[in-house]
Design an enzyme around this catalytic site. Structure first.
Site, PDB file in Angstrom:
ATOM      1  N   ASP A 140       0.987  -0.987   0.094  1.00 50.86           N
ATOM      2  CA  ASP A 140      -0.098  -0.006   0.017  1.00 50.86           C
ATOM      3  C   ASP A 140       0.871   1.141   0.014  1.00 50.86           C
ATOM      4  OD1 ASP A 140      -2.251   1.806   0.739  1.00 50.86           O
ATOM      5  OD2 ASP A 140      -3.490   0.114   0.881  1.00 50.86           O
ATOM      6  N   HIS A 205      -3.703   6.241   3.134  1.00 49.07           N
ATOM      7  CA  HIS A 205      -4.475   5.098   2.716  1.00 49.07           C
ATOM      8  C   HIS A 205      -3.947   3.823   3.524  1.00 49.07           C
ATOM      9  CE1 HIS A 205      -5.712   1.982  -0.211  1.00 49.07           C
ATOM     10  NE2 HIS A 205      -6.657   2.892  -0.621  1.00 49.07           N
ATOM     11  N   SER A 532     -11.243  -0.804  -1.370  1.00 55.50           N
ATOM     12  CA  SER A 532      -9.630  -0.554  -0.525  1.00 55.50           C
ATOM     13  C   SER A 532     -10.176  -1.024   0.901  1.00 55.50           C
ATOM     14  CB  SER A 532      -8.990   0.631  -0.659  1.00 55.50           C
ATOM     15  OG  SER A 532      -8.271   0.895  -2.061  1.00 55.50           O
TER      16      SER A 532
END
Ligand SMILES: *[C@@H]1O[C@H](CO)[C@@H](O)[C@H](O)[C@H]1NC(C)=O
Ligand SMILES: *[C@@H]1O[C@H](CO)[C@@H](O)[C@H](O)[C@H]1NC(C)=O
Ligand SMILES: *[C@@H]1O[C@H](CO)[C@@H](O)[C@H](O)[C@H]1NC(C)=O
Ligand SMILES: *[C@@H]1O[C@H](CO)[C@@H](O)[C@H](O)[C@H]1NC(C)=O
Ligand SMILES: *[C@@H]1O[C@H](CO)[C@@H](O)[C@H](O)[C@H]1NC(C)=O
Ligand SMILES: *[C@@H]1O[C@H](CO)[C@@H](O)[C@H](O)[C@H]1NC(C)=O
Ligand SMILES: *[C@@H]1O[C@H](CO)[C@@H](O)[C@H](O)[C@H]1NC(C)=O
Ligand SMILES: *[C@@H]1O[C@H](CO)[C@@H](O)[C@H](O)[C@H]1NC(C)=O
Ligand SMILES: CC(=O)N[C@H]1CO[C@H](CO)[C@@H](O)[C@@H]1O
Length: 746
Positions: A140, A205, A532
């Site tokens: 990620d 994220h 996600s």
């Protein structure tokens, strides 16, 4: 053709006036990935020199070959990255030992209460000792370790199996016993000022997905008081290893492959990959390649299905050895109410953390605030960028109809006090806004608001801070990508769904709250939506199942999650093509009763049937002179022992006719009898032969076939769905059965 000619001329030039051409020539070269399958046992030391030899052959110059190579893979699979001209790439494809050569592309990220909602309360039964030996790898944007979700108080040292490193660097000082490994891959050396050259998470994220998977329990977490509750990962005792492969520019194929190469060698048990790009042939798809090598080493990879919904054919990450995850809604919605001066109200969705400072604010509409001499494209009604007049917006709340859904940014730029946006489409997720804002579905407001705004110079409105509301769930969220898939049409993808809407989880201090650079607010927890967010839920659920069944294969764990999932309520004909077996139920998945296991050999025979040739499969699995005819399939299965059943008809007028061969393994009670229960729509016949399976002991296997028959699907619908349940009165082992008829092409 013309291009080839030109390039070979360039090559000739290169040979003759070497130095002069080299600079511009290097500039023409683009990174390509040369994928070479499984490592040959005992040859690791020679991998790099083999890469140089191959490059030298293709480029025809030793020095240039060395300069062109960017990176050698070789920890978990074989391959390298080099700057190549197209004809050099073509030449490399012909070399022995090369499976595929493809240009490096850049992919995108698929941007707590969710665990309670999944029936996994805080006090759920756990195998914490075993759980603490599980290592979850996350590919990620990196991680921000210094936040409450990764507090390692009470954690022992990393499991002995762990071979990874903690690489430090800009804004990243080290790991701990929770985040046991961190690494980053930036092979192209994109030296953006916005990127920390370290595993530090500049975007938020990766911190969010990592903490959703395995964050510790943090009480009283919220986003400025919104969404207050306990934040925690699905397997709080498990360890995290993060691989930063995504940067401001996106996530490039070569960086992702480097992440897989490293993570597999480091000894992770699971990989969570919330990244995607257009579905493509497995041998040129870095996520499919990485996940394949992970699978052969007992590592299950979960991937997000993509945020391309509700458009059909948008599903990504479709390889059968990947667990492909769709996003469902939870029972908590974030709503934002706007009240108007005439006493009316409108309820919309957003995450608006601002409490009004005044009772009411002056209100105008995009139409009234239009800049008549503006040069912006688009419509003032939708408050599109460049269409409004600053002096008519300043200090006001602006009512906008249609437009892009990013009006809060435009109105903030113009000094507005807020915006109420009416959109035609379904709104089923909330997004953070930079000024007070709410997004309202057109069906829930009428013309009277605009009439009110037009009727008085003193129109007023106020937008309240976001609150939560209990709503029925789960549904498939509109943005979650839908099938049918096109790479291997007879495997249903996505496989299952998990919460991916309005998820509260940890966030990076390096990222701004809304993700916009102009925004300088930082938050410890943030609420994000996307497939996600659903992917790490499934990664954690898989780790949870493994903590009770450490010896289960990746496919067995996947089967357990799929056959115990709760079907998503069908809201349209694409629901099943978007949610597969349904929403995960991690606690049930610990006791699935039966599993559809798939060994490495079955995947290989699947590749044989899909038409991949002997040479390529041989390289992929590291077997010399491989021949598909020698591969044994699971007895009783023909094709792949998948826990769902799916066919796509070739043409709209085809009769339905298919047979699925499957084998189940008893993991419930020693002695048991399962009966088949089918749910069938009109116009479809489903026969299960035999329809009763007797088991006398654990781990026994039983085979059966499912015969589908029916006339062509003549009505407008392009799907027919049925289901098969094996039931022993204690377990229900469910598989969706889906027939898809190609949509007419207009
Ligand atoms: C970590 O948790 C422990 C125990 O809950 C607490 O005492 C400590 O202050 C926390 N550390 C940080 C850095 O938050
Ligand atoms: C990247 O930028 C930093 C700061 O500008 C510089 O110190 C560093 O050397 C650069 N790295 C490369 C590989 O160019
Ligand atoms: C409008 O919403 C506000 C805030 O929720 C509430 O106080 C008020 O009573 C509502 N008014 C109407 C007419 O529903
Ligand atoms: C209207 O648009 C023009 C052209 O973009 C711009 O120069 C002008 O400043 C705008 N007027 C206001 C009041 O925003
Ligand atoms: C409100 O006024 C604008 C600008 O004059 C006009 O375009 C719009 O049609 C009016 N709306 C209604 C509902 O009357
Ligand atoms: C599926 O499509 C058919 C034909 O258009 C329609 O009649 C049916 O209601 C649809 N099913 C659902 C669940 O929307
Ligand atoms: C296998 O496929 C590759 C291209 O994908 C091709 O170059 C090769 O010649 C094929 N080998 C055989 C034995 O067909
Ligand atoms: C694979 O095996 C079959 C059957 O033994 C044989 O006919 C075929 O020639 C073999 N193919 C290759 C490429 O060796
Ligand atoms: C949040 C944080 O620690 N940011 C630091 C990242 O690194 C830059 C440059 O070293 C610092 O200026 C920031 O304070």
């Amino acid at each position: 053709m013309l291009q080839n000619l030109l390039l070979s001329q360039l090559l000739l030039l290169l040979l003759f006036c070497h130095l002069a051409v080299q600079a511009s020539d290097q500039h023409e070269r683009k990174p390509y990935i040369v994928y070479m399958g499984e490592l040959q046992a005992g040859t690791t030391y020679a991998v790099e020199s083999h890469h140089h030899n191959l490059l030298e052959t293709a480029i025809g110059n030793k020095q240039l070959a060395r300069q062109s190579k960017i990176h050698s893979y070789g920890k978990s699979f074989n391959g390298f990255v080099a700057r190549l001209l197209p004809d050099e790439a073509e030449r490399l494809k012909e070399e022995d030992g090369v499976v595929s050569v493809f240009p490096n592309r850049v992919r995108q990220l698929h941007t707590t209460r969710s665990w309670d909602f999944l029936g996994m309360p805080l006090k759920v039964k756990r195998n914490s000792m075993i759980e603490s030996h599980i290592i979850v790898g996350v590919l990620d944007t990196g991680i921000w370790v210094d936040c409450p979700s990764f507090n390692d108080t009470g954690y022992g040292p990393p499991p002995r199996r762990w071979k990874g490193k903690c690489v430090t660097g800009a804004n990243f000082t080290g790991c701990n016993n929770k985040v046991i490994g961190a690494n980053y891959f930036n092979l192209e050396d994109s030296n953006s000022t916005y990127d920390s050259m370290s595993p530090a998470d500049d975007a938020g994220h990766g911190t969010h997905t990592s903490s959703t998977a395995a964050g510790v329990v943090v009480e009283g977490a919220s986003l400025y008081g919104v969404g207050k509750g306990t934040a925690r990962g699905g397997v709080p005792s498990a360890r995290l290893a993060v691989y930063k492969v995504c940067w401001t520019s996106g996530c490039s194929d070569m960086d992702m492959l480097a992440g897989f190469d490293q993570a597999i060698a480091d000894g992770v048990n699971f990989l969570s990959v919330s990244i995607g790009g257009p579905a493509q042939d497995f041998l040129t798809d870095p996520i499919a390649i990485g996940a394949f090598h992970a699978m052969t080493r007992g590592i299950l990879t979960s991937c997000s299905a993509g945020n391309g919904g509700p458009r059909p054919l948008s599903v990504e990450n479709v390889a059968p050895w990947i667990l492909t995850v769709a996003a469902s809604t939870t029972d908590r919605q974030f709503i934002t109410v706007a009240a108007f001066g005439d006493g009316k109200n409108a309820t919309g969705m957003s995450i608006n953390i601002f409490s009004p400072k005044k009772k009411m604010y002056p209100l105008t509409s995009g139409l009234l605030a239009a800049n008549l001499s503006g040069d912006g494209y688009g419509s003032p009604r939708g408050c599109d960028y460049g269409t409004l007049s600053k002096d008519k917006v300043k200090g006001r709340i602006v009512y906008c109809v249609g437009g892009t859904g990013t009006q809060d940014l435009t109105i903030k730029d113009l000094g507005g006090a807020g915006t109420i946006v009416v959109l035609e489409e379904d709104i089923d997720a909330s997004f953070s806004t930079v000024i007070p804002a709410t997004f309202v579905e057109a069906s829930s407001v009428d013309e009277t608001i605009e009439i009110y705004i037009n009727s008085t110079k003193n129109a007023k409105a106020v937008i309240y801070k976001t609150t939560t509301k209990d709503v029925p769930a789960p549904f498939l969220v509109s943005f979650s990508s839908r099938g049918p898939q096109t790479v291997t049409p007879n495997i249903l993808k996505p496989d299952l769904a998990a919460p991916g809407v309005d998820i509260l989880a940890a966030y990076s201090n390096l990222a701004s709250f809304t993700g916009y650079r102009e925004d300088n607010r930082h938050v410890v927890f943030n609420i994000l939506s996307g497939t996600s967010m659903s992917c790490p839920h499934v990664t954690a659920a898989a780790a949870y199942v493994k903590s009770f069944h450490p010896d289960w294969s990746p496919a067995a764990i996947k089967s357990a999650l799929m056959t115990t999932a709760t079907p998503i309520k069908i809201s349209d004909n694409f629901t099943l093509l978007g949610s597969g077996s349904g929403q995960i139920d991690p606690v049930k998945a610990v006791h699935p009763g039966l599993i559809y296991d798939i060994g490495v050999d079955s995947y290989i025979s699947f590749l044989c049937k899909e038409g991949f040739n002997n040479t390529n499969i041989g390289i992929l699995i590291g077997v010399k002179n491989f021949n598909c005819t020698t591969i044994k399939t699971e007895p009783g299965t023909d094709g792949i022992n998948y826990p769902s059943m799916h066919i796509q008809l070739i043409s709209a007028t085809d009769r339905i006719s298919a047979v699925f061969y499957r084998t189940v393994t008893n993991v419930g009670f020693g002695s048991s009898t399962y009966k088949a229960k089918v749910t069938v729509p009109e116009g479809l016949s489903v026969k299960v032969i035999p329809d009763t399976l007797h088991f006398s002991q654990l781990h026994q296997k039983r085979s059966f076939k499912v015969v589908l028959k029916g006339p062509p699907i003549l009505d407008e619908a392009f799907v027919k769905f049925a289901s098969l349940e094996w039931d022993d009165s204690k377990h229900t082992v469910r598989s969706p059965i889906l027939v898809y008829k190609p949509m007419p092409v207009y």
